[in-house]
Design a protein around this motif. Structure first.
Motif, PDB file in Angstrom:
ATOM      1  N   THR A   1      47.129  35.762  35.505  1.00 29.31           N
ATOM      2  CA  THR A   1      46.552  34.458  35.822  1.00 29.31           C
ATOM      3  C   THR A   1      47.664  33.437  36.003  1.00 29.31           C
ATOM      4  N   ARG A   2      48.705  33.511  35.183  1.00 27.60           N
ATOM      5  CA  ARG A   2      49.878  32.630  35.345  1.00 27.60           C
ATOM      6  C   ARG A   2      50.437  32.744  36.755  1.00 27.60           C
TER       7      ARG A   2
ATOM      8  N   SER B   1      48.966  33.751  39.402  1.00 28.97           N
ATOM      9  CA  SER B   1      47.999  33.239  40.371  1.00 28.97           C
ATOM     10  C   SER B   1      47.989  31.715  40.392  1.00 28.97           C
ATOM     11  N   VAL B   2      48.113  31.089  39.217  1.00 29.73           N
ATOM     12  CA  VAL B   2      48.159  29.624  39.137  1.00 29.73           C
ATOM     13  C   VAL B   2      49.385  29.096  39.882  1.00 29.73           C
TER      14      VAL B   2
ATOM     15  N   SER C   1      46.685  29.465  30.724  1.00 31.05           N
ATOM     16  CA  SER C   1      46.052  30.398  31.667  1.00 31.05           C
ATOM     17  C   SER C   1      46.058  31.794  31.066  1.00 31.05           C
TER      18      SER C   1
ATOM     19  N   THR D   1      43.545  35.883  31.202  1.00 32.45           N
ATOM     20  CA  THR D   1      42.384  36.622  31.697  1.00 32.45           C
ATOM     21  C   THR D   1      41.108  36.236  30.958  1.00 32.45           C
TER      22      THR D   1
ATOM     23  N   VAL E   1      40.549  32.238  31.445  1.00 30.98           N
ATOM     24  CA  VAL E   1      40.930  31.797  32.794  1.00 30.98           C
ATOM     25  C   VAL E   1      41.865  30.581  32.680  1.00 30.98           C
TER      26      VAL E   1
ATOM     27  N   TYR F   1      40.484  26.032  37.357  1.00 31.58           N
ATOM     28  CA  TYR F   1      39.389  26.842  36.816  1.00 31.58           C
ATOM     29  C   TYR F   1      38.312  27.055  37.881  1.00 31.58           C
TER      30      TYR F   1
ATOM     31  N   LEU G   1      39.724  29.518  40.650  1.00 32.78           N
ATOM     32  CA  LEU G   1      39.864  30.909  40.225  1.00 32.78           C
ATOM     33  C   LEU G   1      38.514  31.567  39.983  1.00 32.78           C
ATOM     34  N   THR G   2      37.621  30.873  39.292  1.00 34.00           N
ATOM     35  CA  THR G   2      36.300  31.459  39.064  1.00 34.00           C
ATOM     36  C   THR G   2      35.512  31.538  40.364  1.00 34.00           C
TER      37      THR G   2
ATOM     38  N   GLN H   1      36.713  34.717  41.901  1.00 36.02           N
ATOM     39  CA  GLN H   1      36.271  35.888  41.148  1.00 36.02           C
ATOM     40  C   GLN H   1      34.791  36.192  41.353  1.00 36.02           C
TER      41      GLN H   1
ATOM     42  N   TRP I   1      43.214  38.715  46.860  1.00 39.13           N
ATOM     43  CA  TRP I   1      43.312  39.006  45.432  1.00 39.13           C
ATOM     44  C   TRP I   1      42.124  39.821  44.905  1.00 39.13           C
TER      45      TRP I   1
END
Length: 356
Positions: free
Chosen positions: A260-261, A263-264, A300, A302, A305, A334, A337-338, A341, A351
């Motif tokens: 997640t890091r 990805s951020v 950040s 998994t 999130v 947030y 990313l959500t 997902q 991704w």
């Protein structure tokens, strides 16, 4: 690539999930298991079978010398009904990096991804469809050889289990309080801090317990040498939003390189933010806060999130943000990313892996 043997993939009973899922307390009906024997040619017998207890020798080397690593990822039921994984190849890459560091045999990436997909498909009915819910995936490897001898074991198990989970923070996306400490250290550079090793988490428990007694959710670790630079929080990487920059601690060998890091960082670059990976002294945070140049802190990982920070304590000083509203950038990340997902927004980065 080896074929995965599937034993008894029929449902034993109707899936009925608890109304309020507690993170990591409920498990699905099936398990993936594969054994390694150095004297018999390596990894063999990849199998999906009924979830059951393990039969492990009390002398298994994992109990005595700690060769154990794990990963954490999730499967999501998207808005169109498809099942999605978020960057699973990166988790598998990290699993193998951890394996190399702890002298554990690596797994074939293609086989590991296939095993995850097959197991998720078989237990697909366990994926919750409520907002913020998902199916947590826990691959792990540990030494099984029965032996009292300080060396790398000759036999191991690679296991994957699944757990339907609700939001990591049941109260909703609200800021959490964290506490920095120089009383203990989590990991030292050139040690095992960059590996997802089970022992790393055991090493942090005492500080975590002390923080909870003072009303704080997580520990912000400092570097082990000078004890002045921030590193990571117990269950997540950390980001600092200054007035003109977003900064996160550089990967020094004692920090877990979070998916997640990663990805951020890529998202912030894509959005045009000035994002830097560098050394960040704990005093820099307090100095910036005094000048009004510290805008927000967030983590950040998994499980959660993104976690916005409500306050940071260090010794007798405290930096305070809102206790009810997350930071602006934390909320934006947030949401993005959500959204990716759960299939609410377009996957521009490639991704998402669909389980078919």
């Amino acid at each position: 690539m080896q074929e995965i043997k599937i034993i008894d993939n029929e449902k034993k009973k109707e899936v009925k999930l608890p109304e309020n899922l507690v993170f990591g307390k409920t498990f699905t009906e099936h398990i993936f298991e594969m054994d390694f024997d150095r004297n018999k040619g390596g990894w063999q017998t990849p199998t999906i079978k009924r979830y059951e207890n393990l039969n492990i020798d009390p002398a298994a080397m994992v109990f005595h010398y700690g060769q154990a690593i794990f990963e954490g990822m999730k499967a999501y039921k998207q808005v169109d009904g498809k099942i999605a994984l978020f960057r699973p190849e990166k988790n598998i890459e990290r699993l193998n990096r951890s394996a190399r560091r702890l002298c554990i045999p690596e797994v074939e990436p293609e086989l590991a991804l296939k095993a995850i997909k097959e197991l998720v498909k078989i237990d697909a009915e366990w994926i919750p469809e409520k907002p913020g819910h998902s199916l947590y995936i826990r691959p792990f490897i540990f030494a099984t050889e029965p032996c009292f001898g300080v060396r790398a074991a000759d036999s191991y198990k690679f296991i994957i289990i699944l757990s339907p989970v609700g939001p990591y923070y049941p109260q909703g996306f609200k800021p959490v309080p964290i506490m920095a400490t120089d009383k203990y250290v989590r990991a030292v550079r050139k040690g095992t801090g960059e590996a997802k090793a089970a022992g790393n988490y055991a090493a942090g428990l005492i500080a975590q317990e002390e923080a909870k007694k003072e009303g704080y959710s997580q520990i912000l670790w400092l570097d082990a040498i000078e004890q002045k630079y921030i590193e990571e929080v117990g269950a997540m990487n950390i980001f600092i939003r200054f007035k003109d920059e977003v900064a996160t601690p550089a990967l020094s060998g004692s920090i877990l390189p979070g998916i997640t890091r990663m990805s951020v960082i890529e998202l912030l670059k894509d959005w045009g933010y000035n994002i830097n990976e560098r050394l960040i002294a704990i005093e820099e945070l307090f100095n910036a806060a005094d000048k009004g140049e510290l805008l927000e802190i967030f983590g950040s990982g998994t499980a959660a999130v993104i976690s916005s920070v409500s306050k940071l304590k260090y010794h007798d000083r405290e930096i305070k943000f809102s206790e009810t509203e997350p930071g602006e950038l934390a909320f934006k990340l947030y949401d993005e990313l959500t959204g990716l997902q759960y299939g609410k927004i377009e996957d521009r980065f490639g991704w998402i892996t669909i389980v078919e």
